[in-house]
Design a protein around this motif. Structure first.
Motif, PDB file in Angstrom:
ATOM      1  N   LEU A  13       1.943  -3.524  23.730  1.00 45.01           N
ATOM      2  CA  LEU A  13       3.056  -2.787  23.121  1.00 45.01           C
ATOM      3  C   LEU A  13       2.595  -1.860  21.995  1.00 45.01           C
ATOM      4  CD1 LEU A  13       5.800  -5.562  22.892  1.00 45.01           C
ATOM      5  CD2 LEU A  13       5.637  -3.708  24.572  1.00 45.01           C
ATOM      6  N   ILE A  14       1.326  -1.962  21.605  1.00 46.77           N
ATOM      7  CA  ILE A  14       0.823  -1.145  20.488  1.00 46.77           C
ATOM      8  C   ILE A  14       0.674   0.304  20.933  1.00 46.77           C
ATOM      9  CG2 ILE A  14      -1.096  -0.748  18.896  1.00 46.77           C
ATOM     10  CD1 ILE A  14      -1.613  -3.728  18.883  1.00 46.77           C
ATOM     11  N   GLU A  15       1.265   1.212  20.150  1.00 43.15           N
ATOM     12  CA  GLU A  15       1.174   2.638  20.429  1.00 43.15           C
ATOM     13  C   GLU A  15       0.851   3.387  19.140  1.00 43.15           C
ATOM     14  OE1 GLU A  15       4.645   4.122  22.378  1.00 43.15           O
ATOM     15  OE2 GLU A  15       4.474   2.743  24.093  1.00 43.15           O
ATOM     16  N   THR A  16       0.583   4.662  19.266  1.00 43.20           N
ATOM     17  CA  THR A  16       0.304   5.518  18.111  1.00 43.20           C
ATOM     18  C   THR A  16       1.558   6.312  17.766  1.00 43.20           C
ATOM     19  OG1 THR A  16      -2.022   5.711  18.731  1.00 43.20           O
ATOM     20  CG2 THR A  16      -1.154   7.354  17.179  1.00 43.20           C
ATOM     21  N   LEU A  17       1.899   6.319  16.496  1.00 42.98           N
ATOM     22  CA  LEU A  17       3.095   7.020  16.055  1.00 42.98           C
ATOM     23  C   LEU A  17       2.917   8.524  16.243  1.00 42.98           C
ATOM     24  CD1 LEU A  17       5.832   6.255  14.729  1.00 42.98           C
ATOM     25  CD2 LEU A  17       4.800   6.856  12.529  1.00 42.98           C
ATOM     26  N   ASN A  18       3.943   9.169  16.715  1.00 41.83           N
ATOM     27  CA  ASN A  18       3.889  10.598  17.001  1.00 41.83           C
ATOM     28  C   ASN A  18       4.173  11.417  15.747  1.00 41.83           C
ATOM     29  OD1 ASN A  18       3.676  12.979  18.434  1.00 41.83           O
ATOM     30  ND2 ASN A  18       5.832  12.922  19.133  1.00 41.83           N
ATOM     31  N   ASP A  19       3.271  11.325  14.776  1.00 40.91           N
ATOM     32  CA  ASP A  19       3.369  12.161  13.575  1.00 40.91           C
ATOM     33  C   ASP A  19       1.968  12.372  13.028  1.00 40.91           C
ATOM     34  OD1 ASP A  19       2.680   9.773  12.374  1.00 40.91           O
ATOM     35  OD2 ASP A  19       4.195   9.898  10.785  1.00 40.91           O
ATOM     36  N   SER A  20       1.875  12.996  11.861  1.00 40.05           N
ATOM     37  CA  SER A  20       0.557  13.349  11.316  1.00 40.05           C
ATOM     38  C   SER A  20      -0.247  12.145  10.844  1.00 40.05           C
ATOM     39  CB  SER A  20       0.741  14.330  10.151  1.00 40.05           C
ATOM     40  OG  SER A  20       1.551  13.731   9.137  1.00 40.05           O
ATOM     41  N   LEU A 393      17.271   7.380   3.164  1.00 38.52           N
ATOM     42  CA  LEU A 393      16.163   8.341   3.057  1.00 38.52           C
ATOM     43  C   LEU A 393      16.328   9.249   1.842  1.00 38.52           C
ATOM     44  CD1 LEU A 393      15.616   9.402   6.784  1.00 38.52           C
ATOM     45  CD2 LEU A 393      14.358   7.702   5.441  1.00 38.52           C
ATOM     46  N   LYS A 394      17.564   9.663   1.577  1.00 40.61           N
ATOM     47  CA  LYS A 394      17.814  10.514   0.417  1.00 40.61           C
ATOM     48  C   LYS A 394      17.497   9.768  -0.874  1.00 40.61           C
ATOM     49  CE  LYS A 394      21.366  13.477  -1.672  1.00 40.61           C
ATOM     50  NZ  LYS A 394      22.770  13.959  -1.592  1.00 40.61           N
ATOM     51  N   HIS A 395      17.854   8.492  -0.910  1.00 41.15           N
ATOM     52  CA  HIS A 395      17.543   7.676  -2.084  1.00 41.15           C
ATOM     53  C   HIS A 395      16.027   7.541  -2.260  1.00 41.15           C
ATOM     54  CE1 HIS A 395      17.766   4.300  -4.935  1.00 41.15           C
ATOM     55  NE2 HIS A 395      16.840   3.728  -4.201  1.00 41.15           N
ATOM     56  N   LEU A 396      15.305   7.302  -1.176  1.00 37.39           N
ATOM     57  CA  LEU A 396      13.855   7.159  -1.263  1.00 37.39           C
ATOM     58  C   LEU A 396      13.209   8.440  -1.766  1.00 37.39           C
ATOM     59  CD1 LEU A 396      13.147   5.187   2.042  1.00 37.39           C
ATOM     60  CD2 LEU A 396      13.306   4.285  -0.280  1.00 37.39           C
ATOM     61  N   GLU A 397      13.760   9.577  -1.362  1.00 33.91           N
ATOM     62  CA  GLU A 397      13.242  10.854  -1.852  1.00 33.91           C
ATOM     63  C   GLU A 397      13.419  10.965  -3.360  1.00 33.91           C
ATOM     64  OE1 GLU A 397      13.840  15.662  -1.022  1.00 33.91           O
ATOM     65  OE2 GLU A 397      15.177  14.189  -0.098  1.00 33.91           O
ATOM     66  N   HIS A 398      14.568  10.507  -3.872  1.00 30.04           N
ATOM     67  CA  HIS A 398      14.824  10.565  -5.312  1.00 30.04           C
ATOM     68  C   HIS A 398      13.946   9.596  -6.085  1.00 30.04           C
ATOM     69  CE1 HIS A 398      19.145  12.315  -4.711  1.00 30.04           C
ATOM     70  NE2 HIS A 398      18.205  13.230  -4.609  1.00 30.04           N
ATOM     71  N   ARG A 405       5.253  10.638   3.540  1.00 33.17           N
ATOM     72  CA  ARG A 405       5.615   9.230   3.662  1.00 33.17           C
ATOM     73  C   ARG A 405       7.022   9.084   4.220  1.00 33.17           C
ATOM     74  NH1 ARG A 405       5.664   4.845  -1.334  1.00 33.17           N
ATOM     75  NH2 ARG A 405       6.038   2.974  -0.061  1.00 33.17           N
ATOM     76  N   LEU A 406       7.939   9.905   3.730  1.00 33.35           N
ATOM     77  CA  LEU A 406       9.314   9.859   4.233  1.00 33.35           C
ATOM     78  C   LEU A 406       9.365  10.176   5.730  1.00 33.35           C
ATOM     79  CD1 LEU A 406      11.578  11.549   1.530  1.00 33.35           C
ATOM     80  CD2 LEU A 406      11.815   9.252   2.467  1.00 33.35           C
ATOM     81  N   THR A 407       8.591  11.161   6.131  1.00 30.20           N
ATOM     82  CA  THR A 407       8.553  11.535   7.551  1.00 30.20           C
ATOM     83  C   THR A 407       8.027  10.383   8.391  1.00 30.20           C
ATOM     84  OG1 THR A 407       8.208  13.860   6.999  1.00 30.20           O
ATOM     85  CG2 THR A 407       7.608  13.167   9.222  1.00 30.20           C
TER      86      THR A 407
END
Length: 963
Positions: A13-20, A393-398, A405-407
């Motif tokens: 089930l292990i995969e690579t996340l599709n982001d940077s 997510l908005k709270h984490l940004e603040h 990291r948010l992405t």
């Protein structure tokens, strides 16, 4: 302590996340398909942890499949759960750390390697519960608190705390401005300015003040009083791997957990997984408002997690709570919290998960959600979960999460379907769904003795008067009608005042629950500002205090310009940590105490916490109400709870005009504007820097670094406990309980406060005698909470609460009868005699035994008193787990039966035997010396609990694993 190959069964089930980031993760939806899609979000977190930790030993494939089949297996199977981290606070954390130190000694004695004893799970310990109010505005509080709870003579008002005649600047020593000026120029735009990253600021001259004098003085007392404990904590952070200590003066455990320690998504090497936490504080549940699964399990179970063992829990039912509508404009988030608390308590969610969904969820800020989640122990739920959504997510940004990291967080949570979206047409399936319309919730308080007894503010006056008439009980004081209008005059600081039934003598905005929510704290500040501008004030004999949950609160109160107005009304910051809430407070003035005693008055305390059990704040304050911070300020101004805010004024302005509550109550728009402007990234950034840098006192504190802790035999704070004294490599067979006497015969709702108080040590108590015999004066007693590392003190403090009602005695008192001699003794003294005579003990109790805060000494203390079993009608689950974890059998009357129904007086002796093979819920037979025979339920829920009980408790079980 993970077994080799954790997660091996599901590597596919292990995969690579599709982001940077290119991080790895377990793609759980692939396993579950449609079954996974209808799981509650909280159950999905349990499933991910089981898959990631599946090793065929601690977690088996069957456990994974049981969680996936939650719909049919809920409430029927036990499942393991490995949290990502552990959180301790010092009151309940020090026993865990002392036990770890003692376990090293025991493992060495049995021939093992003591260096193997250390936490396998990342553990944070916050030193936040040792703060006491030694200094604040009242003269009586400007002398160091002796900790003994006795009356002290009022001294002169400290020059540092003398109340100024002018509002603008309080003349702090560090302010270099011209502090004799009158009103600041609000038109200049500098009135509410704040210098970024300074803890406190003179808001009128923009000169940074390092800390208020009261904070510094209280912190100085805290370090002096608790130096030995702090050195022990620092030793632990040096020698135990994975232990980090958050130093005193930073904030409360649950607040720091929310603002600093929470990850939402964790990363271990290159593997991503959901953040989760368990710990020794019932307020752990606060982080569920941030989408982090967490709950309080108490010290004993937490130690097991720290050692790499999973939490074992019955696969829970999950109640879906649908929130609709918008809240009433006058209702604060605390009103919403108490409204939901009452509704959920009435529905019955004990032992279940609660998960929130519906259109109303998106209307709640993160701080609203965390406040709601924080109260879940009050309605009996294990936790109350708000899945991560766009608001999160908005709270984490603040709060400082960078864009990358948010992405990553968002991408991962969406990939494993842990992200909630209002656009989704389908919601998970729940065990039960309840609906709450937020618009139906009105402003309210809770009291006068229990948090679940909610009273609408509009009904407060009539409800209090009804309480005066009612018989003594949870809602009654039984005051004769002819005495209900009695008034007692007092002379205080040169003026005369009148005290009556309902007079407020304590008003505390404290760190326990509400200070995580900027909206209610700012509302309190804005109300104070409008009150001062209208010429209103608080009577000086009322003990007022402001104990924020963290420095962040000080930042936004200061930067918004409301702090001096709170101070003008007496709500000065006295420090950071639990104080009034856990009984760590100085006594009232003699004038007030004498008046209350003379008139037998029902004096009142109003606080913004979540616990108001009778006698918790102060012995002489019989009525305690939980209220939102702005209402605490309002009732302090009114000086009484016996008031109808709709028709009666708070006071008058200088022209004689009546000022009503609605005249000074801030609107939701006002609060929102201030919140948006001042609760900003810099505040969270500063808190993080404060934690990471520490403070000079903590950084300069010396501590040993030896493998084994060098116990000081003269110490009255840290002692090697006796739990391991008779430890053998193999457990012995279960022994029968023969001819046991009843130590205490108790009623319903006996709390952990009754069993193991956390506040001041009374001078007449057994613990005080022990400390006095070791050369300590009452000023040096400190509190039970501070001495939880000393088993001798804590054993003597067990059942030492003055409000304990033992049916043998017939009145509240920490006393019992030693039946062989017929003597009435302190509970400890009676238990000591029984132990010398070799007589085992049991406790008889009613419903909800062990309710209230999670507190492991509420089990350890009875165990060391010689208690072998508790026989009750029902238990608070956390406390029952503690009893098993220490080796006390939790026995339960059959449904419909209790001591009265069976005709048990408690003066009999009781005998029972255990079968060779125990099983969950097995029936046992008890025989009494009067010939009565009856059946009870052995309240073990699973085989793990039975195994722990057979080993004599969790500590013995774990120690044997290392030997």
């Amino acid at each position: 302590m993970d077994a080799p190959g954790a997660g091996y069964a599901f590597e596919y089930l292990i995969e690579t996340l599709n982001d940077s980031s290119h991080k790895k993760f377990f793609n759980i939806p692939k396993l579950g398909g449609t079954k996974y899609d209808v799981l509650p979000y909280s159950v999905r977190v349990l499933l991910e942890a089981a898959i990631r930790k599946c090793d065929g030993f601690f977690v088996k494939k069957d456990d994974v499949m049981n969680i996936l089949d939650w719909k049919t297996k809920q409430s029927n199977v036990e499942v393991p759960f490995f949290p990502a981290r552990v959180l301790l606070q010092d009151f309940t954390g020090i026993p865990a750390m002392v036990d770890f130190a003692a376990m090293r000694e025991a493992v060495k004695t049995l021939g093992g390697d003591p260096e193997k004893v250390h936490p396998a799970c990342p553990t944070d310990l916050t030193v936040d519960h040792s703060l006491q109010i030694d200094f604040s505005k009242c003269a009586i509080q400007n002398a160091p608190n002796p900790g003994g709870g006795e009356l002290q003579k009022a001294g002169k008002l400290s020059p540092l705390r003398a109340q100024p005649k002018k509002l603008p600047c309080r003349g702090q020593a560090a302010c270099r401005g011209s502090c004799d000026s009158a009103e600041p120029d609000r038109n200049s735009g500098t009135f509410a300015a704040q210098i970024e990253n300074t803890p406190v600021l003179c808001p009128f001259h923009l000169q940074p003040v390092p800390e208020p004098e009261t904070v510094l003085k209280n912190q100085e007392m805290e370090f002096g009083r608790n130096r030995e404990r702090l050195q022990f904590f620092k030793w632990g952070s040096k020698v135990f791997k994975n232990v980090a200590v958050v130093p005193p003066g930073t904030g409360t455990a649950h607040q720091v957990n929310l603002e600093y320690l929470s990850r939402v998504v964790c990363a271990e090497k290159d593997l991503l997984f959901p953040d989760s936490v368990v710990g020794t504080d019932s307020h752990i549940t606060m982080v569920n408002g941030l989408g982090i699964l967490g709950w309080g399990v108490g010290g004993i179970e937490t130690e097991a997690v720290m050692l790499g063992l999973p939490v074992s829990l019955t696969l829970p039912e999950v109640v879906g709570c649908e929130l609709t509508g918008l809240s009433n404009p006058l209702a604060t988030s605390i009103d919403v919290v108490l409204g939901i608390t009452k509704h959920l308590r009435q529905v019955g969610v004990a032992g279940k998960f609660v998960e929130f969904f519906g259109s109303g969820v998106s209307q709640l800020s993160i701080v609203d959600r965390t406040t709601i989640a924080n109260m879940c122990p009050e309605y009996g739920a294990i936790l109350s979960f708000f899945p991560v959504d766009n608001v999160t997510l908005k709270h984490l940004e603040h709060t400082g999460f960078d864009k990358a990291r948010l992405t990553s967080v968002e991408t991962y949570l969406k990939a494993v379907k842990l992200f909630r979206n209002d656009e989704n047409s389908s919601e998970p399936e729940y065990s039960q769904v309840i609906q709450i319309n937020l618009n139906s919730i009105v402003p309210s308080v809770s009291g006068p003795k229990r948090p679940q007894d909610r009273v609408a503010v509009t009904d407060m006056k009539s409800d209090f008067q009804a309480c005066l008439n009612e018989k003594i009980g949870f809602k009654g004081f039984q005051i004769a009608a002819e005495k209900q209008s009695d008034t007692i005059s007092i002379h205080y600081e040169g003026h005369d005042y009148q005290l009556t039934h309902g007079s407020v003598v304590i008003a505390a905005v404290i760190s326990c629950t509400n200070n995580c929510n900027p909206s209610v704290m700012l509302a309190a500040g804005l109300l104070a500002k409008k009150a001062v501008e209208a010429g209103l004030c608080v009577k000086p004999y009322i003990r007022t205090s402001l104990s924020p949950g963290s420095g962040m609160v000080t930042h936004y109160l200061s930067s918004s310009g409301v702090l001096p107005y709170l101070s003008k009304l007496g709500f000065e910051i006295i420090g950071y940590g639990c104080s009034t809430c856990v009984g760590n407070t100085a006594p009232l003035s003699e004038a007030v105490l004498n008046a209350v005693k003379q008139g037998d008055l029902v004096a009142c305390g109003v606080l913004s916490g979540n616990k108001n059990f009778e006698g918790r704040l102060c012995d002489c304050v019989r009525a305690n109400y939980l209220a939102s911070p702005p209402l605490v300020v309002a009732y302090a101004i009114a000086g009484t709870v016996n008031i109808d805010f709709q028709t009666e004024p708070l006071g008058t302005d200088p022209t004689g005009k009546n000022i009503y509550l609605h005249d000074i109550w801030p609107t939701r728009e006002e609060v929102h504007q201030i919140e948006e402007k001042h609760v900003i990234l810099s505040m969270f950034k500063t808190l993080k820097e404060k934690i990471e840098i520490g403070n000079k006192r903590w950084n300069s504190l010396e501590a040993p670094d030896s493998v084994l802790f060098p116990w000081d035999l003269k110490s009255t704070y840290i002692r090697c406990p006796s739990f391991f004294d008779k430890l053998t490599k193999e457990p012995v067979a279960l022994q029968p309980i023969e001819n046991a006497h009843v130590l205490l015969h108790l009623g319903d709702s006996v709390t952990t406060d009754h069993i193991s108080p956390a506040g001041s040590i009374a001078r007449s108590s057994a613990a005080a005698k022990y400390l006095t015999n070791r050369g300590l004066t009452p000023r040096e007693f400190n509190s039970y909470g501070a001495r939880r590392g000393n088993d001798a003190v804590m054993t003597r403090g067990t059942f030492a609460n003055i409000k304990l009602f033992n049916k043998f005695i017939g009145k509240p008192a920490p006393k019992t009868i030693h039946f062989p001699s017929g003597q009435t003794l302190d509970v400890f003294e009676a238990a000591e005699l029984y132990q010398k005579e070799g007589i085992p003990l049991i406790i008889l109790a009613g419903k909800k035994y062990g309710s209230g805060n999670s507190r492991d000494w509420a089990a350890k203390g009875p165990y060391l008193l010689g208690v072998k079993a508790v026989l009750a009608e029902s238990y608070e689950k956390i406390h029952k787990d503690h009893l098993i974890g220490i080796g006390i059998a939790p026995l339960q009357f059959l449904p419909g039966e209790n001591a009265d129904v069976l005709g048990l007086s408690g003066r009999e002796t009781f005998s029972l035997t255990f079968p060779e093979e125990l099983s969950p819920g097995i029936m046992l037979t008890i025989k009494t010396s009067t010939g009565k025979v009856f059946s009870v339920i052995a309240s073990f829920e699973n085989d793990v609990e039975i195994t722990l009980y057979k080993h004599g408790g969790l500590l013995n079980f774990v120690a044997r694993k290392f030997s």
